[in-house]
Design a protein around this motif. Structure first.
Motif, mmCIF file in Angstrom:
data_model
loop_
_atom_site.group_PDB
_atom_site.id
_atom_site.type_symbol
_atom_site.label_atom_id
_atom_site.label_comp_id
_atom_site.label_asym_id
_atom_site.label_seq_id
_atom_site.Cartn_x
_atom_site.Cartn_y
_atom_site.Cartn_z
ATOM 1 N N GLY A 87 3.379 11.260 -8.165
ATOM 2 C CA GLY A 87 2.922 11.479 -9.533
ATOM 3 C C GLY A 87 2.050 12.702 -9.696
ATOM 4 O O GLY A 87 1.908 13.229 -10.804
ATOM 5 N N LEU A 88 1.469 13.188 -8.601
ATOM 6 C CA LEU A 88 0.627 14.381 -8.680
ATOM 7 C C LEU A 88 1.423 15.615 -9.090
ATOM 8 O O LEU A 88 0.867 16.552 -9.658
ATOM 9 C CB LEU A 88 -0.041 14.652 -7.319
ATOM 10 N N ARG A 89 2.731 15.601 -8.798
ATOM 11 C CA ARG A 89 3.562 16.771 -9.109
ATOM 12 C C ARG A 89 4.645 16.429 -10.133
ATOM 13 O O ARG A 89 5.743 16.975 -10.108
ATOM 14 C CB ARG A 89 4.232 17.302 -7.838
ATOM 15 N N GLU A 90 4.361 15.505 -11.005
ATOM 16 C CA GLU A 90 5.353 15.117 -12.023
ATOM 17 C C GLU A 90 5.379 16.175 -13.125
ATOM 18 O O GLU A 90 4.913 15.978 -14.239
ATOM 19 C CB GLU A 90 5.017 13.748 -12.593
ATOM 20 N N ILE A 122 8.363 18.103 -13.695
ATOM 21 C CA ILE A 122 9.735 18.340 -14.147
ATOM 22 C C ILE A 122 10.372 17.007 -14.501
ATOM 23 O O ILE A 122 9.893 15.951 -14.087
ATOM 24 C CB ILE A 122 10.573 19.067 -13.071
ATOM 25 N N ASP A 123 11.450 17.089 -15.238
ATOM 26 C CA ASP A 123 12.076 15.882 -15.773
ATOM 27 C C ASP A 123 12.997 15.251 -14.731
ATOM 28 O O ASP A 123 14.211 15.458 -14.755
ATOM 29 C CB ASP A 123 12.843 16.234 -17.052
ATOM 30 N N ILE A 124 12.392 14.488 -13.799
ATOM 31 C CA ILE A 124 13.162 13.789 -12.768
ATOM 32 C C ILE A 124 12.787 12.310 -12.806
ATOM 33 O O ILE A 124 11.599 11.955 -12.770
ATOM 34 C CB ILE A 124 12.885 14.372 -11.366
ATOM 35 N N THR A 125 13.797 11.443 -12.893
ATOM 36 C CA THR A 125 13.557 9.994 -12.890
ATOM 37 C C THR A 125 13.387 9.533 -11.454
ATOM 38 O O THR A 125 14.341 9.521 -10.676
ATOM 39 C CB THR A 125 14.748 9.262 -13.536
ATOM 40 N N TRP A 126 12.160 9.155 -11.088
ATOM 41 C CA TRP A 126 11.904 8.810 -9.690
ATOM 42 C C TRP A 126 11.170 7.476 -9.504
ATOM 43 O O TRP A 126 11.182 6.920 -8.402
ATOM 44 C CB TRP A 126 11.071 9.909 -9.010
ATOM 45 N N LYS A 127 10.539 6.930 -10.525
ATOM 46 C CA LYS A 127 9.652 5.775 -10.347
ATOM 47 C C LYS A 127 10.412 4.515 -9.925
ATOM 48 O O LYS A 127 10.047 3.860 -8.934
ATOM 49 C CB LYS A 127 8.856 5.520 -11.624
ATOM 50 N N ILE A 128 11.451 4.134 -10.672
ATOM 51 C CA ILE A 128 12.210 2.926 -10.307
ATOM 52 C C ILE A 128 12.960 3.131 -8.987
ATOM 53 O O ILE A 128 12.942 2.242 -8.124
ATOM 54 C CB ILE A 128 13.166 2.515 -11.445
ATOM 55 N N PRO A 129 13.616 4.306 -8.775
ATOM 56 C CA PRO A 129 14.234 4.525 -7.459
ATOM 57 C C PRO A 129 13.233 4.410 -6.304
ATOM 58 O O PRO A 129 13.558 3.837 -5.260
ATOM 59 C CB PRO A 129 14.783 5.950 -7.561
ATOM 60 N N TRP A 130 12.015 4.929 -6.495
ATOM 61 C CA TRP A 130 11.010 4.818 -5.439
ATOM 62 C C TRP A 130 10.637 3.363 -5.181
ATOM 63 O O TRP A 130 10.504 2.940 -4.026
ATOM 64 C CB TRP A 130 9.759 5.620 -5.787
ATOM 65 N N LEU A 131 10.487 2.572 -6.238
ATOM 66 C CA LEU A 131 10.129 1.163 -6.079
ATOM 67 C C LEU A 131 11.215 0.414 -5.311
ATOM 68 O O LEU A 131 10.921 -0.349 -4.379
ATOM 69 C CB LEU A 131 9.911 0.523 -7.453
ATOM 70 N N ILE A 132 12.482 0.629 -5.686
ATOM 71 C CA ILE A 132 13.606 -0.035 -4.998
ATOM 72 C C ILE A 132 13.665 0.417 -3.539
ATOM 73 O O ILE A 132 13.828 -0.398 -2.627
ATOM 74 C CB ILE A 132 14.940 0.271 -5.706
ATOM 75 N N TYR A 133 13.526 1.714 -3.328
ATOM 76 C CA TYR A 133 13.642 2.267 -1.983
ATOM 77 C C TYR A 133 12.531 1.757 -1.069
ATOM 78 O O TYR A 133 12.787 1.351 0.073
ATOM 79 C CB TYR A 133 13.596 3.794 -2.052
ATOM 80 N N LEU A 187 0.830 -1.207 0.000
ATOM 81 C CA LEU A 187 0.000 0.000 0.000
ATOM 82 C C LEU A 187 0.863 1.255 0.000
ATOM 83 O O LEU A 187 0.535 2.242 -0.676
ATOM 84 C CB LEU A 187 -0.924 -0.006 1.226
ATOM 85 N N ILE A 188 1.974 1.229 0.744
ATOM 86 C CA ILE A 188 2.892 2.375 0.764
ATOM 87 C C ILE A 188 3.489 2.608 -0.620
ATOM 88 O O ILE A 188 3.582 3.747 -1.094
ATOM 89 C CB ILE A 188 4.013 2.153 1.801
ATOM 90 N N ILE A 189 3.888 1.525 -1.284
ATOM 91 C CA ILE A 189 4.465 1.642 -2.626
ATOM 92 C C ILE A 189 3.473 2.268 -3.593
ATOM 93 O O ILE A 189 3.797 3.215 -4.331
ATOM 94 C CB ILE A 189 4.926 0.260 -3.131
ATOM 95 N N LEU A 190 2.240 1.775 -3.580
ATOM 96 C CA LEU A 190 1.211 2.304 -4.482
ATOM 97 C C LEU A 190 0.882 3.760 -4.171
ATOM 98 O O LEU A 190 0.711 4.581 -5.083
ATOM 99 C CB LEU A 190 -0.049 1.435 -4.391
ATOM 100 N N TYR A 191 0.785 4.085 -2.878
ATOM 101 C CA TYR A 191 0.477 5.465 -2.500
ATOM 102 C C TYR A 191 1.605 6.401 -2.934
ATOM 103 O O TYR A 191 1.344 7.535 -3.370
ATOM 104 C CB TYR A 191 0.264 5.570 -0.992
#
Length: 438
Positions: free
Chosen positions: A123-126, A128-139, A113-117
Motif C-alpha cells: 500500500g505504500l506504493r499504491e 497506479i491503477d492495479i487491483t492487488w488487495k484481494i489477490p494478495w489476501l487469497i495468495y 502478520l504476513i497478510i497485514l504486513y
C-alpha cells in the motif's frame, strides 16, 4: 545404468525438470500478459510470501531429518502402515503428533502478520491503477495452507518416501502452472497467481491424504499415549535453525522488496525474473542431493561412514557439473537471442546476471556442505548465517542509497569471501570427527 533404477532420483528429476520447462513458460507468459508494473507486483507478492520462512524457522528440515533418523529402523508395509523396531515407531509417532501441533500453532500466529504486513508494504506504493488487495489476501492465505501440507510431505519424505513425495510435488506443480497459464491467458492478472496457489493447495491436501492417510492415522493413534517427548530435543535445535532460516530471508529475498521501495516496480520485476532463472538452475543441480537427503540422514543415524563418503563424492561432482552446464547454456542463449526475444530485455543486464550466477553457484556449494552438517542433527552454521544476513542487508541498503542499481548484488557476492572458507572449515571439522568414530 543405475540412475534409471533409482525412483527417488527419477521422480526428483521429473519434478525439477518440469519446473525447468514450466519456468521458462512462466518467464515468457508473465511479460507477455502483464505490464512491467504488474510484473513488479507479481514478484513482490512472492517475495513477501517468502516471509513464511519466519513460520518455518527451519522446521521443515528438522521434520525430514528427525523422521529419517527414526525411520532408518522402520519400513512401510504393502497396506501403507509402518512396521519395525517398536521403540523407533513410538518415537516417530510422538514426533508426528508434535509436528502437527507445532505447525498449526505457528501458522495461526505468523501468517496473519504476513497478510497485514503485505497490505501495509504494498500500500505504500499504491500509485497506479492495479487491483492487488484481494489477490494478495487469497495468495497469502493459500500460502499458509501450502506451508502445512508441504511440511507434512517433508515428514514422509524423511520416511524414505522421496519418490512418492516428489511425484506428488510434480503433479501439484503441473496443476499450478496450468491454472497460472490459463489465468494469464484470460487476463485475470494478479488473480492468476492467487487462484493457482488456492487450487494447488486443495489438490495437494487431497494427494497427501490419498497417499499417507493410513500411516497418519496409525501414527496419530499410537501417539495418544505419549512415549517420548520431543520438546527438549527440538527446542534445543530449532532456535538455532530459526536464526539461520530468518537470516536466509535477508540474504536471498531482500532484493525485490528493496528494489520495489527504492527504485520502482519495473526494476523489482527484473530482479524477480532474473533471480528466478538462477534459483531454477540451482534447483535442477540440487536434485542429486535432494533425492538422497533422507538416505544421507539414515546413513548418519546408522554411522555408515564409508557408504556416506561414496554418496557425497558422487553427488558433489554431479551437482557442480550440472550447474556449470546450465550457466554456460544460459549465457549462450542470452548472447544469441538478446535482440531477438523480448523476454531477455525484461532481465537484468549481462554484468548483473553474471554476478548472480556466481553467487548462486557458491551458494550451491555451501548448501551441499550444510546438508551433510545438518544430517547430524546439528546447526553449526547459525552464527555464519546471522553474520551473512547482517552483512548482505547493510551492504545492500547502503548500495541502494548511494550507488546505481548495477551494484545491487555486490554485497551478496562479497559475503562469500567470509562465508565459503568458514563453512568449509566447519565441514572439515565434522568430517574429522566422523573419521574418529570409525
Amino acid at each position: 545404468m543405475k540412475i534409471f533404477n533409482d525412483k527417488n532420483l527419477i521422480n526428483t528429476a521429473l519434478n525439477q525438470l518440469y519446473r525447468l520447462i514450466s519456468g521458462p513458460m512462466m518467464l515468457l507468459f508473465i511479460p507477455l500478459f502483464l505490464t512491467q508494473e504488474e510484473q513488479g507486483y507479481w514478484y513482490t507478492f512472492t517475495s513477501l510470501a517468502a516471509l513464511a520462512i519466519f513460520a518455518d524457522l527451519g522446521f521443515s528440515t528438522i521434520i525430514l531429518q528427525f523422521a529419517a533418523h527414526e525411520f532408518a529402523f522402520l519400513k512401510f508395509k504393502d497396506n501403507g502402515e509402518i512396521e519395525g523396531d517398536y521403540i523407533h515407531l513410538r518415537k516417530l509417532a510422538d514426533f508426528f503428533r508434535f509436528s502437527v501441533k507445532w505447525l498449526i500453532i505457528i501458522v495461526s500466529i505468523v501468517f496473519p502478520l504476513i497478510i497485514l504486513y503485505g497490505f501495509y508494504f504494498i500500500g505504500l506504493r499504491e500509485d497506479i491503477d492495479i487491483t492487488w488487495k484481494i489477490p494478495w489476501l487469497i495468495y497469502a492465505f493459500s500460502s499458509a495452507i501450502v506451508f502445512i501440507y508441504s511440511s507434512l510431505l517433508y515428514f514422509f519424505e524423511g520416511c524414505n518416501s522421496v519418490a512418492k513425495v516428489e511425484f506428488i510435488r510434480f503433479k501439484v506443480s503441473v496443476i499450478t502452472s496450468i491454472i497460472l497459464l490459463l489465468g494469464l491467458f484470460f487476463k485475470i492478472k494478479l488473480y492468476a497467481l492467487a487462484l493457482s496457489l488456492l487450487i494447488s493447495f486443495l489438490y495437494g491436501l487431497y494427494m497427501l491424504y490419498k497417499n499417507f492417510n493410513i500411516a497418519m492415522k496409525q501414527l496419530w493413534d499410537i501417539s495418544r499415549v505419549q512415549y517420548y517427548s520431543w520438546k527438549k530435543e527440538i527446542f534445543n535445535l530449532i532456535w538455532k535453525y530459526a536464526l539461520s532460516w530468518c537470516s536466509g530471508y535477508f540474504i536471498f529475498q531482500i532484493f525485490v522488496p528493496l528494489s520495489f521501495n527504492y527504485y520502482d516496480a519495473t526494476f523489482a520485476g527484473k530482479i524477480g525474473l532474473s533471480n528466478s532463472i538462477w534459483t531454477a538452475i540451482m534447483s535442477i543441480s540440487n536434485i542429486f542431493i535432494v533425492s538422497k537427503m533422507p538416505y544421507i540422514n539414515m546413513l548418519v543415524s546408522k554411522k555408515l561412514w564409508i557408504e556416506l563418503d561414496r554418496i557425497l563424492k558422487n553427488i558433489f561432482l554431479k551437482l557442480v557439473g550440472t550447474y556449470i552446464l546450465g550457466m554456460i547454456s544460459f549465457f549462450l542463449l542470452y548472447y544469441i537471442l538478446y535482440n531477438k526475444l523480448f523476454i531477455f530485455q525484461r532481465l537484468l543486464d549481462l554484468y548483473s546476471m553474471l554476478i548472480l550466477s556466481i553467487c548462486w553457484f557458491l551458494q550451491l556449494i555451501v548448501s551441499f556442505m550444510a546438508t551433510y552438517l545438518r544430517a547430524h542433527k546439528k546447526e553449526p552454521l547459525m552464527y555464519i548465517s546471522i553474520f551473512c544476513a547482517v552483512y548482505v542487508s547493510i551492504s545492500t541498503f547502503f548500495i541502494v542509497n548511494n550507488f546505481p542499481s548495477d551494484y545491487l548484488f555486490l554485497g551478496f557476492l562479497t559475503s562469500f569471501i567470509f562465508v565459503l572458507p568458514t563453512v568449509m572449515y566447519i565441514f572439515y571439522l565434522q568430517r574429522k570427527e566422523d573419521y574418529k568414530i570409525r
